[in-house]
Design a protein around this motif. Structure first.
Motif, mmCIF file in Angstrom:
data_model
loop_
_atom_site.group_PDB
_atom_site.id
_atom_site.type_symbol
_atom_site.label_atom_id
_atom_site.label_comp_id
_atom_site.label_asym_id
_atom_site.label_seq_id
_atom_site.Cartn_x
_atom_site.Cartn_y
_atom_site.Cartn_z
ATOM 1 N N GLY A 136 -78.100 -105.832 -83.248
ATOM 2 C CA GLY A 136 -79.012 -104.826 -82.701
ATOM 3 C C GLY A 136 -80.087 -105.450 -81.828
ATOM 4 O O GLY A 136 -80.414 -104.936 -80.749
ATOM 5 N N LEU A 137 -80.621 -106.581 -82.255
ATOM 6 C CA LEU A 137 -81.646 -107.278 -81.472
ATOM 7 C C LEU A 137 -81.080 -107.801 -80.156
ATOM 8 O O LEU A 137 -81.723 -107.688 -79.098
ATOM 9 N N LEU A 138 -79.869 -108.355 -80.181
ATOM 10 C CA LEU A 138 -79.238 -108.856 -78.958
ATOM 11 C C LEU A 138 -78.991 -107.733 -77.952
ATOM 12 O O LEU A 138 -79.178 -107.919 -76.737
ATOM 13 N N VAL A 139 -78.572 -106.573 -78.445
ATOM 14 C CA VAL A 139 -78.339 -105.430 -77.554
ATOM 15 C C VAL A 139 -79.641 -105.009 -76.880
ATOM 16 O O VAL A 139 -79.687 -104.744 -75.664
ATOM 17 N N LEU A 140 -80.739 -104.972 -77.632
ATOM 18 C CA LEU A 140 -82.038 -104.584 -77.076
ATOM 19 C C LEU A 140 -82.519 -105.590 -76.035
ATOM 20 O O LEU A 140 -83.098 -105.206 -75.004
ATOM 21 N N LEU A 141 -82.280 -106.875 -76.286
ATOM 22 C CA LEU A 141 -82.751 -107.908 -75.360
ATOM 23 C C LEU A 141 -81.887 -108.005 -74.104
ATOM 24 O O LEU A 141 -82.359 -108.445 -73.049
ATOM 25 N N ASP A 142 -80.632 -107.586 -74.186
ATOM 26 C CA ASP A 142 -79.700 -107.778 -73.074
ATOM 27 C C ASP A 142 -79.890 -106.770 -71.955
ATOM 28 O O ASP A 142 -79.734 -107.113 -70.776
ATOM 29 N N SER A 143 -80.186 -105.518 -72.284
ATOM 30 C CA SER A 143 -80.297 -104.488 -71.251
ATOM 31 C C SER A 143 -81.200 -103.365 -71.729
ATOM 32 O O SER A 143 -81.453 -103.217 -72.933
ATOM 33 N N ARG A 144 -81.656 -102.574 -70.781
ATOM 34 C CA ARG A 144 -82.555 -101.458 -71.097
ATOM 35 C C ARG A 144 -81.810 -100.385 -71.888
ATOM 36 O O ARG A 144 -80.660 -100.066 -71.591
ATOM 37 N N GLY A 145 -82.471 -99.828 -72.895
ATOM 38 C CA GLY A 145 -81.885 -98.778 -73.705
ATOM 39 C C GLY A 145 -81.951 -99.107 -75.184
ATOM 40 O O GLY A 145 -82.393 -100.186 -75.584
ATOM 41 N N GLY A 146 -81.496 -98.163 -76.005
ATOM 42 C CA GLY A 146 -81.533 -98.354 -77.449
ATOM 43 C C GLY A 146 -80.407 -99.246 -77.934
ATOM 44 O O GLY A 146 -79.486 -99.598 -77.195
ATOM 45 N N ALA A 147 -80.476 -99.612 -79.210
ATOM 46 C CA ALA A 147 -79.456 -100.494 -79.786
ATOM 47 C C ALA A 147 -78.185 -99.724 -80.133
ATOM 48 O O ALA A 147 -77.085 -100.283 -80.093
ATOM 49 N N PHE A 148 -78.337 -98.419 -80.443
ATOM 50 C CA PHE A 148 -77.194 -97.636 -80.902
ATOM 51 C C PHE A 148 -76.766 -96.618 -79.857
ATOM 52 O O PHE A 148 -77.553 -96.183 -79.017
ATOM 53 N N TYR A 149 -75.487 -96.276 -79.933
ATOM 54 C CA TYR A 149 -74.914 -95.251 -79.053
ATOM 55 C C TYR A 149 -74.297 -94.171 -79.938
ATOM 56 O O TYR A 149 -73.502 -94.466 -80.838
ATOM 57 N N ARG A 150 -74.654 -92.934 -79.682
ATOM 58 C CA ARG A 150 -74.147 -91.797 -80.466
ATOM 59 C C ARG A 150 -73.236 -90.956 -79.593
ATOM 60 O O ARG A 150 -73.548 -90.679 -78.437
ATOM 61 N N GLN A 151 -72.128 -90.540 -80.168
ATOM 62 C CA GLN A 151 -71.135 -89.787 -79.403
ATOM 63 C C GLN A 151 -70.437 -88.790 -80.326
ATOM 64 O O GLN A 151 -70.178 -89.086 -81.499
ATOM 65 N N ARG A 152 -70.132 -87.629 -79.797
ATOM 66 C CA ARG A 152 -69.424 -86.616 -80.579
ATOM 67 C C ARG A 152 -67.935 -86.957 -80.630
ATOM 68 O O ARG A 152 -67.316 -87.271 -79.614
ATOM 69 N N ARG A 153 -67.389 -86.948 -81.805
ATOM 70 C CA ARG A 153 -65.961 -87.176 -82.010
ATOM 71 C C ARG A 153 -65.405 -86.068 -82.892
ATOM 72 O O ARG A 153 -66.150 -85.316 -83.543
ATOM 73 N N VAL A 154 -64.078 -85.980 -82.962
ATOM 74 C CA VAL A 154 -63.397 -84.955 -83.761
ATOM 75 C C VAL A 154 -62.824 -85.609 -85.012
ATOM 76 O O VAL A 154 -62.130 -86.625 -84.929
ATOM 77 N N GLY A 155 -63.143 -85.021 -86.159
ATOM 78 C CA GLY A 155 -62.705 -85.582 -87.426
ATOM 79 C C GLY A 155 -61.677 -84.721 -88.123
ATOM 80 O O GLY A 155 -60.927 -83.961 -87.491
ATOM 81 N N LYS A 156 -61.643 -84.810 -89.447
ATOM 82 C CA LYS A 156 -60.655 -84.092 -90.260
ATOM 83 C C LYS A 156 -60.741 -82.594 -90.025
ATOM 84 O O LYS A 156 -61.821 -82.011 -89.953
#
Length: 467
Positions: A297-317
């Motif tokens: 998470g820290l590496l992602v924050l230091l590498d580029s602008r934006g948050g550490a996590f990405y949220r996306q809608r997916r289809v489940g059961k």
């Protein structure tokens, strides 16, 4: 039995014997040193009986049969069955003799023997598979059937050499092949009526019978009779359904052998156990990987602008949508740039994939290669929207394009890993990825989940098909 089969069987027997002796001697040395006065009287006898029982159970359960060594789960099932039998006999013997020290051998020695012997077997299997990929330690096979089904079998054996088959010759209905009496480079040696004669003359280890109108029940029975006394194993491919695993049973009804296919289990006790295992496993893995999650998470924050996590809608059961959680591997606004890259799409079917996607960050490329971006999905597993093992979770627009057959993927929870993960991931053709997912849905078992989780470690390490 070929020379390499005999050698490999001897190596396995020696490995099991040495592993059992090592565990028994280690336990005897440790506990016997604390009670040296009674070592020969108590510990020595129990140690000898334990080793004798384990090796005897392995022999009785045919855990050293060449047909099961080096491939499939049957080898480990027989090994586990043998150790369980040894445990039961040891426990009954301890009760009969009122031995106070029997618990040590039941609860410490046998589990330790299981761990060591299975590890040795697995290492030997890795060595064998490496040999097979280099063209050694293969069983010569005679394929007998129609040219199309034989060609499919040849292709599969070449793509999966670890199975240990090498198609050396082919028999067809009329004894001829479509390519100068060859099929994919394999010579056609004669008609189907002469299969047994070729086996006895040329010493093939396996006769693989593939679908062809020639094969009636009477002809298959006579072929089996004619192969008696040879070293060849007869293997018949079922032609009606692609079903395997715990759903497939062989029953004799009125003297007729029937393949009984039980219904797939989407609910019930086994599914409840799977749900408990998923959540407990996710909780344990989150604790173990907490430092890794924090560092990534820290590496992602230091590498580029934006948050550490990405949220996306997916289809489940059952088609229910949920929000999947991943580490961010792309620049901010990557979704809006997708349309501009549509002409460069390299993904299979409805999937969008680029080997060199310009939207992927430097850290993101490393995370994708080793699937570290998917670690936050353990929170989805803990919440119950995903499973540790299952089909790939599709996007809503992908799911909307599914036909009735493909929608069967949604009968179970999507997985953090699955058959697609250990079989090539993004390198797989769309049809093959769908087939693997449907196979998992239909033939799911806890044993299959265990195998997939184990093989996922290797797939992630090599990064095959990850981009």
């Amino acid at each position: 039995m070929t020379d390499w089969e005999q050698r490999y069987r001897r190596i396995v027997i020696i490995g099991d014997t040495a592993a059992t002796a090592l565990v028994v001697a280690s336990i005897g040395e440790f506990f016997g040193a604390r009670d040296a006065a009674n070592w020969h009287e108590k510990w020595g006898i129990l140690a000898f009986c334990t080793e004798l029982l384990v090796l005897g159970a392995l022999a009785v359960s045919r855990a050293w049969a060449p047909a099961v060594l080096g491939q499939g789960a049957e080898e480990f099932r027989r090994l586990g069955r043998s150790l369980f039998t040894a445990t039961v006999v040891l426990a009954l013997g301890g009760i009969a003799l009122t031995s106070r020290n029997i618990k040590l051998w039941i609860f410490v020695a046998i589990p330790a023997i299981a761990l060591v012997t299975m590890t040795v077997r697995y290492l030997l299997r890795l060595w064998l598979h490496k040999q097979r990929k280099e063209g050694r330690c293969l069983r010569p096979v005679l394929a007998a059937g129609s040219p199309d089904t034989v060609r499919d079998l040849i292709d599969r054996t070449r793509r999966f050499p670890h199975i240990g088959w090498r198609i050396d010759a082919v028999c067809t209905t009329d004894g001829h092949g479509p390519e100068d009496d060859r099929i994919d480079g394999v010579p056609v040696v004669g008609p189907l009526a002469d299969v047994a004669g070729h086996v006895r003359r040329d010493g093939y280890r396996v006769v693989a019978v593939t679908p062809d109108p020639h094969w009636s029940p009477d002809r298959l029975r006579r072929l089996a009779w004619n192969l008696e006394g040879s070293d060849a194993e007869m293997v018949v491919a079922p032609v009606l359904m692609e079903v395997a695993g715990p759903r497939l049973h062989v029953d004799a009804v009125l003297g007729i052998p029937l393949l009984r296919v039980s219904m797939p289990a989407f609910t019930g006790g086994r599914r409840a156990v799977k749900g408990v295992v998923d959540r407990l496993g996710a909780a344990v893995l989150l604790v173990l990987f907490a430092p890794v999650l924090a560092a990534v998470g820290l590496l992602v924050l230091l590498d580029s602008r934006g948050g550490a996590f990405y949220r996306q809608r997916r289809v489940g059961k059952d088609g229910r949508e949920f929000t999947i959680l991943k580490f961010r591997t792309m620049v901010v606004g990557a979704d809006r740039a997708r349309d501009a890259l549509a002409d460069l799409n390299e993904g299979a079917g409805p999937l969008f994939k680029l080997r060199r996607d310009p939207r992927v960050t430097r850290v993101g490329a490393v995370l994708r290669r080793y699937s570290l971006d998917e670690l936050p999905q353990l929170f989805n597993v803990l919440a119950g929207s995903m499973s540790l093992v299952g089909p790939r979770p599709p996007l809503p627009e992908e799911s909307a394009a599914y036909g009735p057959d493909i929608r069967r993927r949604l009968l179970v929870k999507p997985g953090l890993t699955g058959l697609w993960q250990i079989s090539g991931r993004s390198d797989l053709p769309w049809e093959e990825a769908v087939r693997l997912d449907l196979r998992y849905v239909e033939d799911w078992s806890l044993a299959l989940d265990t195998v997939i989780l184990w093989k996922t470690l290797r797939a992630v390490f090599y990064g095959q098909g990850a981009y």
